[in-house]
Write a protein that holds these residues in place. Structure first.
Motif, PDB file in Angstrom:
ATOM      1  N   THR A 198     -73.576  56.706 -13.840  1.00  0.00           N
ATOM      2  CA  THR A 198     -74.111  55.805 -14.864  1.00  0.00           C
ATOM      3  C   THR A 198     -73.942  54.355 -14.474  1.00  0.00           C
ATOM      4  OG1 THR A 198     -73.658  57.407 -16.625  1.00  0.00           O
ATOM      5  CG2 THR A 198     -73.946  55.116 -17.285  1.00  0.00           C
ATOM      6  N   THR A 199     -72.735  53.992 -14.088  1.00  0.00           N
ATOM      7  CA  THR A 199     -72.489  52.591 -13.730  1.00  0.00           C
ATOM      8  C   THR A 199     -73.208  52.217 -12.441  1.00  0.00           C
ATOM      9  OG1 THR A 199     -70.721  50.935 -13.567  1.00  0.00           O
ATOM     10  CG2 THR A 199     -70.369  52.991 -12.406  1.00  0.00           C
ATOM     11  N   SER A 200     -73.438  53.191 -11.551  1.00  0.00           N
ATOM     12  CA  SER A 200     -74.139  52.913 -10.306  1.00  0.00           C
ATOM     13  C   SER A 200     -75.637  52.717 -10.525  1.00  0.00           C
ATOM     14  CB  SER A 200     -73.915  54.050  -9.300  1.00  0.00           C
ATOM     15  OG  SER A 200     -72.545  54.125  -8.933  1.00  0.00           O
ATOM     16  N   VAL A 201     -76.168  53.252 -11.602  1.00  0.00           N
ATOM     17  CA  VAL A 201     -77.566  53.033 -11.945  1.00  0.00           C
ATOM     18  C   VAL A 201     -77.790  51.599 -12.411  1.00  0.00           C
ATOM     19  CG1 VAL A 201     -79.373  53.667 -13.613  1.00  0.00           C
ATOM     20  CG2 VAL A 201     -78.058  55.440 -12.476  1.00  0.00           C
ATOM     21  N   ILE A 202     -76.786  51.000 -13.042  1.00  0.00           N
ATOM     22  CA  ILE A 202     -76.937  49.698 -13.682  1.00  0.00           C
ATOM     23  C   ILE A 202     -76.367  48.542 -12.854  1.00  0.00           C
ATOM     24  CG2 ILE A 202     -76.394  48.338 -15.747  1.00  0.00           C
ATOM     25  CD1 ILE A 202     -78.265  50.691 -16.260  1.00  0.00           C
ATOM     26  N   LYS A 251     -91.389  39.911 -18.816  1.00  0.00           N
ATOM     27  CA  LYS A 251     -89.986  39.500 -18.752  1.00  0.00           C
ATOM     28  C   LYS A 251     -89.156  40.312 -19.743  1.00  0.00           C
ATOM     29  CE  LYS A 251     -90.875  34.798 -17.147  1.00  0.00           C
ATOM     30  NZ  LYS A 251     -90.712  33.339 -17.415  1.00  0.00           N
ATOM     31  N   ILE A 252     -88.158  41.038 -19.206  1.00  0.00           N
ATOM     32  CA  ILE A 252     -87.280  41.878 -20.025  1.00  0.00           C
ATOM     33  C   ILE A 252     -86.001  41.107 -20.329  1.00  0.00           C
ATOM     34  CG2 ILE A 252     -86.004  44.045 -20.137  1.00  0.00           C
ATOM     35  CD1 ILE A 252     -87.965  45.225 -18.166  1.00  0.00           C
ATOM     36  N   ASN A 253     -85.783  40.816 -21.601  1.00  0.00           N
ATOM     37  CA  ASN A 253     -84.590  40.070 -21.996  1.00  0.00           C
ATOM     38  C   ASN A 253     -83.398  41.016 -22.084  1.00  0.00           C
ATOM     39  OD1 ASN A 253     -82.869  38.070 -22.873  1.00  0.00           O
ATOM     40  ND2 ASN A 253     -83.566  38.157 -25.000  1.00  0.00           N
ATOM     41  N   TYR A 254     -83.007  41.527 -20.906  1.00  0.00           N
ATOM     42  CA  TYR A 254     -81.943  42.528 -20.811  1.00  0.00           C
ATOM     43  C   TYR A 254     -81.449  42.526 -19.378  1.00  0.00           C
ATOM     44  CZ  TYR A 254     -80.109  46.257 -23.858  1.00  0.00           C
ATOM     45  OH  TYR A 254     -79.351  47.020 -24.715  1.00  0.00           O
ATOM     46  N   PHE A 255     -80.377  43.282 -19.096  1.00  0.00           N
ATOM     47  CA  PHE A 255     -79.874  43.334 -17.724  1.00  0.00           C
ATOM     48  C   PHE A 255     -80.218  44.641 -17.023  1.00  0.00           C
ATOM     49  CE2 PHE A 255     -76.623  44.687 -20.652  1.00  0.00           C
ATOM     50  CZ  PHE A 255     -76.028  45.788 -20.067  1.00  0.00           C
ATOM     51  N   PHE A 256     -80.969  45.512 -17.699  1.00  0.00           N
ATOM     52  CA  PHE A 256     -81.512  46.709 -17.066  1.00  0.00           C
ATOM     53  C   PHE A 256     -82.688  47.188 -17.902  1.00  0.00           C
ATOM     54  CE2 PHE A 256     -78.378  48.224 -20.087  1.00  0.00           C
ATOM     55  CZ  PHE A 256     -78.947  49.362 -20.647  1.00  0.00           C
ATOM     56  N   CYS A 257     -83.451  48.138 -17.372  1.00  0.00           N
ATOM     57  CA  CYS A 257     -84.609  48.669 -18.084  1.00  0.00           C
ATOM     58  C   CYS A 257     -84.144  49.677 -19.121  1.00  0.00           C
ATOM     59  CB  CYS A 257     -85.581  49.333 -17.100  1.00  0.00           C
ATOM     60  SG  CYS A 257     -86.414  48.162 -16.022  1.00  0.00           S
TER      61      CYS A 257
END
Length: 311
Positions: free
Chosen positions: A77-81, A177-183
């Motif tokens: 999980t953490t490696s995906v992000i 533009k995605i106002n986030y740190f991942f999809c």
């Protein structure tokens, strides 16, 4: 240019997304880089140690088998992000391809849903161990344990395929533009140029099935567990039994709490900055804390860890 014209009309389709990240303040990027690099390093080392330690013959029990799987899911999980997030902290190019964004969403939902159901399996294991101790080895044999883990992964895969396919078959026609740190589902819904009310109903239904239904089962198992603990004559026995469940209960509260607040109403509900903080809990903080929570409350794990450190 992250969009392209389609046909002769002014309709455009998104071919790439821009991840705006946690903050737009450039002076914080280096600080965030080292902070999350440290968190990622602790997560990988801590969960890897849990996997290595619990392979020891003295840990051939269902509880430690589930714990190994949980640590594996947390690493994934953490490696995906985090790796993509670390690159974006130092790079001017914060883009992610359309396929890359879909893949990130798929693996995140897959792992998150699998962990939700794995936590149910862990709660069931504690229920059987405490409420039916004489039948524990029969009810929680290897076949049952493997079946529960396989069911968790299969359920996670089905949920992820449906959610990802639904989102990425809808049109994105700008902005990108995605106002986030991942999809993730919540920020992607904002970018869709079509009516999303039907999808929001479907997403809420999925949230109930993936988060609230497992949480209800865990809650029910702990009602039986606590009832059993209260009937124990020895105060020391009650304390020792409760300690075996407290680590799992703490992880459940952290994971389900943050997840339910984000996905119950995916498009609206909380401000985006608040959702970012909640998302950090289950994507980076909880995977880092899991090995700490379980090892600090387990004398056997601490004993093997000390032996490994001495060697």
């Amino acid at each position: 240019n992250h969009t392209e014209k389609v046909g002769r009309s002014n309709y455009t389709t998104v071919t790439m997304f821009i991840l705006l990240g946690l903050s737009r303040h450039t002076e914080l990027q280096i600080l965030f880089f080292f902070m999350f690099l440290l968190i990622y390093t602790i997560t990988i080392i801590g969960n890897s140690l849990i996997i290595i330690v619990t392979v020891h013959p003295s840990f051939y029990t269902p509880m430690y088998f589930f714990l190994r799987v949980l640590s594996f899911i947390d690493i994934c999980t953490t490696s995906v992000i985090v790796p993509k997030m670390l690159v974006n902290f130092l790079s001017q190019d914060k883009s992610i391809s359309y396929i890359g964004c879909a893949a990130q969403l798929y693996f995140l939902i897959f792992l998150a849903a699998a962990e939700c159901y794995l936590l149910v399996a862990m709660a069931y294991d504690r229920y059987v161990a405490i409420c039916n101790p004489l039948r524990y080895t029969i009810m929680m044999n290897r076949r049952v344990c493997f079946s529960l883990v396989l069911l968790s992964f299969l359920t996670g895969n089905v949920v992820s395929v449906v959610q990802t396919a639904w989102v990425f078959t809808l049109p994105f026609c700008g902005p990108n533009k995605i106002n986030y740190f991942f999809c993730d589902i919540s920020p992607l819904l904002i970018l869709l140029c079509t009516e999303t009310s039907l999808y929001e109903i479907q997403a809420t239904t999925t949230t109930v099935l993936v988060i609230f239904t497992p949480f209800s089962l865990i809650l029910l198992s702990y009602i039986f567990i606590i009832s059993r603990i209260l009937t124990m004559p020895s105060a020391k026995g009650r304390y020792k039994t409760f300690c075996t469940c407290s680590s799992h209960l703490l992880v459940v509260m952290l994971y389900y709490g943050s997840g339910s607040l984000i996905y119950l109403r995916p498009k609206f509900s909380y401000p985006q900055d608040a959702k970012k903080l909640l998302a950090l809990v289950y994507t980076t903080i909880t995977p880092m804390l899991n090995p700490i929570i379980y090892s600090l409350r387990n004398k056997d794990v601490k004993r093997i860890l000390r032996t490994i450190m001495r060697k």
